[in-house]
Scaffold this active site. Structure first.
Site, PDB file in Angstrom:
ATOM      1  N   GLY A   1       0.818  -1.206   0.000  1.00  0.00           N
ATOM      2  CA  GLY A   1       0.000   0.000   0.000  1.00  0.00           C
ATOM      3  C   GLY A   1       0.847   1.250   0.000  1.00  0.00           C
ATOM      4  O   GLY A   1       1.653   1.456   0.909  1.00  0.00           O
TER       5      GLY A   1
ATOM      6  N   GLY B   1      -0.413   4.396   0.021  1.00  0.00           N
ATOM      7  CA  GLY B   1      -1.186   5.537   0.471  1.00  0.00           C
ATOM      8  C   GLY B   1      -0.395   6.328   1.489  1.00  0.00           C
ATOM      9  O   GLY B   1       0.769   6.003   1.788  1.00  0.00           O
ATOM     10  N   PRO B   2      -0.984   7.369   2.074  1.00  0.00           N
ATOM     11  CA  PRO B   2      -0.262   8.181   3.053  1.00  0.00           C
ATOM     12  C   PRO B   2       0.317   7.367   4.196  1.00  0.00           C
ATOM     13  O   PRO B   2       1.494   7.532   4.546  1.00  0.00           O
ATOM     14  CB  PRO B   2      -1.325   9.165   3.545  1.00  0.00           C
ATOM     15  CG  PRO B   2      -2.270   9.303   2.399  1.00  0.00           C
ATOM     16  CD  PRO B   2      -2.323   7.940   1.773  1.00  0.00           C
ATOM     17  N   LEU B   3      -0.471   6.478   4.789  1.00  0.00           N
ATOM     18  CA  LEU B   3       0.007   5.699   5.931  1.00  0.00           C
ATOM     19  C   LEU B   3       1.164   4.791   5.551  1.00  0.00           C
ATOM     20  O   LEU B   3       2.203   4.755   6.229  1.00  0.00           O
ATOM     21  CB  LEU B   3      -1.142   4.872   6.513  1.00  0.00           C
ATOM     22  CG  LEU B   3      -0.767   3.927   7.652  1.00  0.00           C
ATOM     23  CD1 LEU B   3      -0.311   4.709   8.868  1.00  0.00           C
ATOM     24  CD2 LEU B   3      -1.945   3.026   8.005  1.00  0.00           C
ATOM     25  N   GLY B   4       1.016   4.042   4.452  1.00  0.00           N
ATOM     26  CA  GLY B   4       2.075   3.133   4.036  1.00  0.00           C
ATOM     27  C   GLY B   4       3.373   3.841   3.751  1.00  0.00           C
ATOM     28  O   GLY B   4       4.450   3.402   4.166  1.00  0.00           O
TER      29      GLY B   4
ATOM     30  N   HIS C   1      10.931  37.056   4.398  1.00  0.00           N
ATOM     31  CA  HIS C   1      12.044  36.564   3.588  1.00  0.00           C
ATOM     32  C   HIS C   1      13.233  36.221   4.494  1.00  0.00           C
ATOM     33  O   HIS C   1      13.542  36.992   5.400  1.00  0.00           O
ATOM     34  CB  HIS C   1      12.469  37.637   2.578  1.00  0.00           C
ATOM     35  CG  HIS C   1      13.679  37.255   1.778  1.00  0.00           C
ATOM     36  ND1 HIS C   1      13.619  36.336   0.755  1.00  0.00           N
ATOM     37  CD2 HIS C   1      14.979  37.656   1.864  1.00  0.00           C
ATOM     38  CE1 HIS C   1      14.831  36.195   0.245  1.00  0.00           C
ATOM     39  NE2 HIS C   1      15.673  36.982   0.896  1.00  0.00           N
TER      40      HIS C   1
END
Length: 472
Positions: A177, A179-182, A431
């Site tokens: 996986g 996805g974000p978690l994986g 800046h």
């Protein structure tokens, strides 16, 4: 056996359920909160907080390793046991806070049980008791998916609900996986010295649009393998597990399955509640009221699988609780701008809507050539900002950039305030900061939309004042 009568019954004591119970009670309703464990929220126990604790350790290790690029000689020595011990200790502190808030609820509010529907407003508990409620809120959350091929090697599997219980870091980890978690956990483990490979059947990373996904892919694959469009077959091998795919094979001590988190709805007997379900078995609901059809039943949080992130669960629980208390006198609530963030390095994020078609323009900035990013040795990634071509009003953004979690918030606030690119450019930018890079993309929007450029009202900007390449 007992029968409990209440105005609002809330099934699930996670983030959404706790918010729903609180706001229903605040609205004057009697409430019951039903949960089999009252273990704490997903965020505190097995989600946001322990994963960020692991990422913090990984950032420290990576920072030491990369310090030589700045002329500072350092080499980290990772103590895996100490890393995971700290993760659990601080995780438990967060969980303790949630449990204390549950303990502080009025006496008789909490029922420790599993619930299922017998009828629209009638729940049967596995204790043998019954609950009759004027309205019900479903807030049962979600749980990790286990694809069928991986059931045969489950002794070697980890999910987000078990990985933080490891006593020590594994030598190697396969991740199913992207996805974000994986990806978050894969990168963290790699930076802590674990050999990592990631596999996913899809063609994008972390739910990002194509260009941002490609940018994140270029960065991450410099460190570890990511195979997209790939469904490896697992099998036991010696004391570990092997993954086999067309043209390749790899062996691992452990597999992390991060292949999605479907809603926890299977044991609720939703058909007895008379609800219309979608093709995934989730009740159809109105996101403005959280009501399921025209029934006195509401659904909130990960259980509806609409926006499965904590802040949305809390908001949805609030709306569901208030409307459950007031039913049938419902109040619609405008939803906040969608915001999702993957805490990879660089972070990936999607904000608002990503338009597909005419009528919109896209301003771009390359963070591979941004001033502050160069200073910090983080020259990687990009940001794309979308706006209406007619007036430059911001509608969405996608990014993969250093400091992306902060950039994403600025853009979400601007979109929710219905600002144009010109409006945003009229605000102060210090800046040198990473936020200055957004000015390049906003100016790009103004050029394409033919907007007046507020930074030229009195004089031209100083060369390179946006932290990037000086304008010609």
């Amino acid at each position: 056996m007992a029968t409990y009568n209440t105005d609002v019954a809330v099934i699930g004591a996670g983030t959404a359920g706790l918010a729903a119970e609180h706001h229903a009670r605040q609205a004057g309703a009697t409430t019951l909160l039903i949960d089999p464990a009252f273990a704490g929220t997903t965020c505190a126990t097995v989600g946001c907080m322990p994963s960020k604790l692991l990422i913090a350790a990984a950032d420290a290790a990576h920072g030491a390793r990369k310090a030589r690029d700045l002329g500072v000689m350092a080499e980290p020595r990772v103590d895996g046991r100490a890393v995971l011990k700290r993760v659990r200790r601080l995780r438990d502190d967060f969980v303790r806070g949630v449990r204390q808030s549950i303990d502080a609820l009025p006496e008789g509010t909490c029922l420790k049980a599993c619930a299922r529907f017998e009828a629209s407003g009638v729940l049967v508990l596995d204790t043998g008791d019954r609950v009759e409620a004027r309205a019900v809120v479903i807030a049962t959350g979600a749980g990790p998916a286990l694809p069928k091929p991986y059931e045969a090697v489950k002794d070697h599997l980890l999910t987000n609900e078990t990985i933080f219980e490891l006593e020590d870091l594994p030598e190697s980890l396969g991740v199913i996986g992207a996805g974000p978690l994986g990806l978050e956990l894969a990168q963290a483990m790699h930076r802590l010295g674990v050999r990592v490979k990631v596999f996913d059947a899809g063609d994008r990373l972390a739910g990002l649009p194509p260009r941002a996904s490609e940018a994140l892919h270029r960065v991450l694959t410099k460190a570890f393998l990511i195979r997209l469009g790939c469904k490896p077959e697992p099998s036991e091998r010696n004391a570990g597990v092997a993954l086999t795919w067309e043209g390749g094979e790899a062996c691992f001590d452990k597999l992390l399955v991060a292949a999605g988190r479907p809603p926890n709805l299977s044991g609720l007997d939703l058909e007895k509640a008379g609800l219309e379900l979608d093709e995934y078995g989730t009740p159809r609901f109105d996101p403005g009221t959280m009501q399921c059809g025209d029934a006195p039943i509401f659904i909130a949080g990960d259980a509806n699988h609409d926006r499965p992130v904590l802040h949305e669960a809390s908001d949805e629980g609030t709306v569901a609780g208030r409307n459950a208390a007031a039913w049938p006198d419902l109040r619609r609530t405008a939803r906040k701008v969608p915001l999702s963030i993957a805490f990879t390095r660089p972070e990936g994020a999607v904000i608002g809507s990503i338009p597909d078609g005419p009528g919109h323009v896209c301003g771009k900035v390359d963070y591979g050539d941004q001033g502050r990013a160069k200073v910090e040795g983080r020259v990687q990634g990009l940001a794309h900002i979308y706006a209406r071509a007619s007036d430059g009003r911001l509608v969405g953004a996608a990014l993969c950039a250093p400091g992306g979690e902060h950039l994403a918030h600025l853009l979400a606030w601007a979109i929710q305030c219905e600002m144009t690119a010109s409006d945003m450019l009229g605000l102060p930018f210090y800046h040198p900061v990473l936020e200055e890079g957004l000015k390049t993309a906003l100016r790009d929007v103004c050029r394409q939309a033919g907007l007046a450029r507020p930074w030229q009202r009195n004089d031209d900007p100083l060369p390179g004042s946006d932290g990037g390449v000086p304008e010609g």
